[in-house]
Every structure is written in C-alpha cells, then in structure tokens.
Design a protein around this motif. Structure first.
Motif, mmCIF file in Angstrom:
data_model
loop_
_atom_site.group_PDB
_atom_site.id
_atom_site.type_symbol
_atom_site.label_atom_id
_atom_site.label_comp_id
_atom_site.label_asym_id
_atom_site.label_seq_id
_atom_site.Cartn_x
_atom_site.Cartn_y
_atom_site.Cartn_z
ATOM 1 N N SER A 254 0.810 -1.215 0.000
ATOM 2 C CA SER A 254 0.000 0.000 0.000
ATOM 3 C C SER A 254 0.848 1.272 0.000
ATOM 4 O O SER A 254 0.360 2.346 -0.381
ATOM 5 N N ASN A 255 2.113 1.201 0.430
ATOM 6 C CA ASN A 255 2.955 2.392 0.480
ATOM 7 C C ASN A 255 3.702 2.649 -0.822
ATOM 8 O O ASN A 255 4.493 3.596 -0.895
ATOM 9 N N LEU A 256 3.479 1.821 -1.827
ATOM 10 C CA LEU A 256 4.187 1.958 -3.096
ATOM 11 C C LEU A 256 3.276 2.599 -4.133
ATOM 12 O O LEU A 256 2.067 2.367 -4.134
ATOM 13 N N ASP A 257 3.862 3.392 -5.039
ATOM 14 C CA ASP A 257 3.036 3.963 -6.099
ATOM 15 C C ASP A 257 2.655 2.874 -7.102
ATOM 16 O O ASP A 257 3.218 1.773 -7.108
ATOM 17 N N GLN A 258 1.693 3.171 -7.980
ATOM 18 C CA GLN A 258 1.026 2.136 -8.764
ATOM 19 C C GLN A 258 1.994 1.300 -9.606
ATOM 20 O O GLN A 258 1.964 0.079 -9.584
ATOM 21 N N GLY A 259 2.870 1.962 -10.374
ATOM 22 C CA GLY A 259 3.764 1.216 -11.237
ATOM 23 C C GLY A 259 4.701 0.321 -10.462
ATOM 24 O O GLY A 259 4.906 -0.847 -10.804
ATOM 25 N N LEU A 260 5.278 0.853 -9.366
ATOM 26 C CA LEU A 260 6.189 0.062 -8.545
ATOM 27 C C LEU A 260 5.438 -1.041 -7.822
ATOM 28 O O LEU A 260 5.954 -2.152 -7.646
ATOM 29 N N ARG A 261 4.212 -0.761 -7.398
ATOM 30 C CA ARG A 261 3.424 -1.747 -6.657
ATOM 31 C C ARG A 261 3.238 -3.030 -7.456
ATOM 32 O O ARG A 261 3.401 -4.133 -6.938
ATOM 33 N N GLU A 262 2.919 -2.904 -8.731
ATOM 34 C CA GLU A 262 2.689 -4.094 -9.554
ATOM 35 C C GLU A 262 3.957 -4.921 -9.706
ATOM 36 O O GLU A 262 3.933 -6.152 -9.635
ATOM 37 N N ARG A 263 5.090 -4.249 -9.912
ATOM 38 C CA ARG A 263 6.354 -4.979 -10.082
ATOM 39 C C ARG A 263 6.763 -5.678 -8.788
ATOM 40 O O ARG A 263 7.137 -6.861 -8.799
ATOM 41 N N VAL A 264 6.700 -4.953 -7.670
ATOM 42 C CA VAL A 264 7.089 -5.533 -6.385
ATOM 43 C C VAL A 264 6.153 -6.666 -5.998
ATOM 44 O O VAL A 264 6.575 -7.690 -5.439
ATOM 45 N N ARG A 265 4.871 -6.519 -6.319
ATOM 46 C CA ARG A 265 3.915 -7.588 -6.028
ATOM 47 C C ARG A 265 4.269 -8.863 -6.778
ATOM 48 O O ARG A 265 4.259 -9.964 -6.208
ATOM 49 N N ARG A 266 4.608 -8.727 -8.060
ATOM 50 C CA ARG A 266 5.005 -9.914 -8.832
ATOM 51 C C ARG A 266 6.262 -10.553 -8.248
ATOM 52 O O ARG A 266 6.349 -11.784 -8.131
ATOM 53 N N GLU A 267 7.237 -9.724 -7.868
ATOM 54 C CA GLU A 267 8.472 -10.251 -7.287
ATOM 55 C C GLU A 267 8.192 -10.970 -5.968
ATOM 56 O O GLU A 267 8.749 -12.043 -5.700
ATOM 57 N N THR A 268 7.334 -10.377 -5.152
ATOM 58 C CA THR A 268 7.010 -10.969 -3.852
ATOM 59 C C THR A 268 6.321 -12.317 -4.011
ATOM 60 O O THR A 268 6.670 -13.293 -3.334
ATOM 61 N N VAL A 269 5.346 -12.381 -4.901
ATOM 62 C CA VAL A 269 4.639 -13.642 -5.140
ATOM 63 C C VAL A 269 5.611 -14.706 -5.639
ATOM 64 O O VAL A 269 5.569 -15.876 -5.220
ATOM 65 N N ASP A 270 6.535 -14.309 -6.525
ATOM 66 C CA ASP A 270 7.529 -15.258 -7.031
ATOM 67 C C ASP A 270 8.392 -15.795 -5.896
ATOM 68 O O ASP A 270 8.662 -17.001 -5.819
ATOM 69 N N ILE A 271 8.815 -14.921 -4.988
ATOM 70 C CA ILE A 271 9.641 -15.360 -3.853
ATOM 71 C C ILE A 271 8.854 -16.293 -2.941
ATOM 72 O O ILE A 271 9.354 -17.339 -2.505
ATOM 73 N N LEU A 272 7.618 -15.934 -2.633
ATOM 74 C CA LEU A 272 6.798 -16.775 -1.757
ATOM 75 C C LEU A 272 6.577 -18.154 -2.361
ATOM 76 O O LEU A 272 6.603 -19.177 -1.659
ATOM 77 N N ARG A 273 6.395 -18.207 -3.678
ATOM 78 C CA ARG A 273 6.161 -19.513 -4.319
ATOM 79 C C ARG A 273 7.452 -20.316 -4.382
ATOM 80 O O ARG A 273 7.447 -21.542 -4.174
ATOM 81 N N ARG A 274 8.568 -19.664 -4.671
ATOM 82 C CA ARG A 274 9.844 -20.388 -4.744
ATOM 83 C C ARG A 274 10.259 -20.947 -3.391
ATOM 84 O O ARG A 274 10.898 -21.996 -3.317
#
Length: 363
Positions: free
Chosen positions: A170-190
């Motif tokens: 929630s503290n990230l702006d829209q463009g960064l939020r989407e990228r960080v979200r994808r990275e986070t999900v990838d880490i959680l799944r790995r």
C-alpha cells in the motif's frame, strides 16, 4: 519450512469484541500449507484484527481455537505467546530498524542462533531474494521497493511456519506496486511459504491468492480460489466487491429472471413472482449498429487506453448501463445502437432489503 498433512492454519469459532461491538464473529477457516491466502475486504471489516489474533498480538474471545500444523496455539486454558508461534509478521510500513544495516536487519530475528548459523541463514536468504548488493546499506538509502524486499527477507529469515503480511504494497506507487507484487509472489512460491496477505484491493487478491477469503462486517462472506470468487459469487455483495456490476431488478418466473433487457436463467429456489436481482458485468455487454439487438442510445464515452467505458440508456430503465470494450466503438454520443448480452457474466440473486440497499463500508 516443514511439511505436514495437516492444514498450515486452522481457526475455529474465532470472535472478538471491542467496547461491546463485534469486530470478528465466529470465524472458522482452514489454510493449506505452501499457499498464498488473501484476506480481502473493506477497511474495518476485521481482517487486520484477525491477523493480529493469528500472530498472538491480540486474543480471541473464550471458545475460539487456533492450530498451526495441528498444534494448538489458542484454546481453552492455552495461549502460546507470539514469540513461540513460528509465525512471521511483515508490517505495512516495513518497520526496518533505521540504525541497522540491511545485513543487521536480516539477522535481527536470528539472535537466538550462534553467529555462524546466523551468517549462514542470512546468506541463504540473500541469495534467494537477491539482496547481496544492499547488505551494507541503511534503510533510509533504499527505495520503496528495496525496503519492501528487505522487510520480506527479514520476515523469512527465521523460517516461519506462516508469514502474515498486512497491506504490504500500500505504500508503493502504482507502477512500482505491480512490479514488487510480482516479485514478492515469485519469492513466496519459490520458498513454498504459507502466506496470509491482508488487502482491500480485489484486483490484488485475484492476482496473488491461491485462496481468497472475502470478509464483511467481521464475518466471512465467501471463500474460494480467484476464479470461484469472481465467476461464482455467493451474493450481490461479493459480485460487486470483486468488480463493477450493473444492477437490474426483475421478476422471477420458471427458473429465470425477467428484466427489461432480457431473461436469464439461474439456480435459485424462489417462488414465481418474487423479486430477483441481476448483477451484470460491464464486459457482458456489447453494442452494434441499430437494429441488431435491444434498442439503446450512447450517453457517454470515456477512453482509458486499454479499453473504452461506455454508458448506454435502454428504455424503460431509469439509469444507464455501463459497458467496457477493448474494441474501438465508432458510434458517438447520442447515437442509436443495439445492445447485446453475454449471459456468462450475469449473476442472479434473491432480492432482499440488504441487497437492495448498497451496503455502506463496514465500520
């Protein structure tokens, strides 16, 4: 991360009251290991309170039970303290220690280990998440995305059985939020991490969650995977929360709802003549040249880049219908068109006083 046949987390009859007001009411839930679960709902619906109860920061009312991998943490006469639960918590503001370097932040939750074991675990997390170039930096010198990754790494370093994340993007702006979200999900799944993520954004929940728990006023409204929640909502509230809908009241007759723009079948147990409600997704509507469907008129058009939002009026409806089109619509405002429908995106529910009034945000 350990493997078990039991659910990673089980909640039974968890309730919580503040000042006589029910914030959580009889929550029962089972979460599978190694999956991402999103707690979704409006502000004040109880999702953050539920997260605090799971972590041990708050206690449920007597009678509630919490088990992790089959081991009871909360129950009659039993309360395991937060530090003994093997449950990690990643805060909304990341809560990095400003006076510690990234390496020292990562090692903070490992103080119970010998120094050599601390270094080995930090090195393992750093390699998995890709933080080697940041180890000597301090939080104030990191970007929002870098701070988020360091906070995630710090939460994962102690190898929690479950990781709780409260509005982590929630503290990230829209463009960064989407990228960080994808990275986070990838880490959680790995890392096969069992994660519970609180969010108020349905698109975020749909893109991340293996399971979504939609909450409303302290209760669970619906549980399911993203396709079930979006394609088969259990109520008008669930349908509208997961995405925009046009609402049409109609008459129930012989297994179908009759509306001014058509009749639609549904699996409802209603007497003929009862009122029913059709929730129609904007993408269920399309328009063509006048004379090839239901007569309508274009009232407004808004171009959003990827799609065009079009408001159309159909007699005798008092309100316009909204549709989304990824195809350029040549008809201008005021022109006559024909409305066509895709029944796959139409959800039908009993009409009740609760459904008929648009629910206000839960307090």
């Amino acid at each position: 991360m350990f493997v078990t046949s039991a659910p990673a987390l089980e909640l039974e009859h968890v309730s919580r009251h503040f000042d006589g007001r029910a914030v959580l009411s009889d929550i029962s839930l089972a979460i599978a290991p190694g999956k991402i679960t999103c707690l979704l709902g409006q502000s004040g619906c109880g999702k953050s309170t539920l997260l605090r109860i799971i972590s041990g920061v708050d206690r449920p009312e007597p009678g509630g039970r919490i088990r992790v991998a089959g081991t009871e943490l909360v129950g009659p006469g039993r309360f395991v303290e937060p530090e003994d639960r093997r449950i990690g918590f990643m805060f909304q503001d990341y809560a990095l220690f400003p006076h510690l370097s990234v390496a020292e932040n990562l090692a903070f939750g490992l103080r119970h280990l010998p120094k050599a074991a601390q270094r080995a675990r930090v090195a393992e997390v750093v390699e998995r998440i890709g933080l080697a170039h940041l180890l000597d930096r301090y939080p104030h010198s990191l970007s929002g995305g870098e701070q988020q990754r360091v906070a995630l790494a710090r939460a994962l370093a102690p190898q929690p059985a479950i990781l709780l994340m409260d509005e982590p993007f929630s503290n990230l702006d829209q463009g960064l939020r989407e990228r960080v979200r994808r990275e986070t999900v990838d880490i959680l799944r790995r890392t096969a991490t069992t994660a519970i993520i609180v969010t108020h954004d349905p698109q975020e929940a749909l893109s991340m969650g293996d399971m979504i728990v939609l909450m409303r006023a302290g209760r669970i409204e619906q549980v399911g995977n993203p396709f079930e929640i979006y394609d088969r909502p259990c109520s008008a509230y669930a349908a509208e929360f997961m995405g925009p809908c046009n609402r049409l009241t109609g008459i129930w007759s012989k297994g179908r709802i009759e509306t001014p723009i058509g009749t639609f079948p549904a699996d409802l147990d209603l007497p003929d003549g009862a009122l029913a409600l059709a929730c129609i997704r904007p993408q269920a509507l399309s328009i063509g040249p006048d004379g090839q469907g239901i007569s309508a008129r274009v009232m407004a058009k808004t171009f959003t880049g990827e799609s065009e939002q079009i408001d159309i009026m159909v007699h005798p409806l008092a309100q316009t219908l909204r549709m989304h089109s990824h195809v350029r619509i040549p008809m201008g405002i005021g022109e006559k068109v024909s409305l066509q429908l895709n029944g796959a995106q139409i959800h039908v529910f009993p009409e009740t006083p609760e459904v008929n009034g648009h629910p206000a945000a839960d307090s």
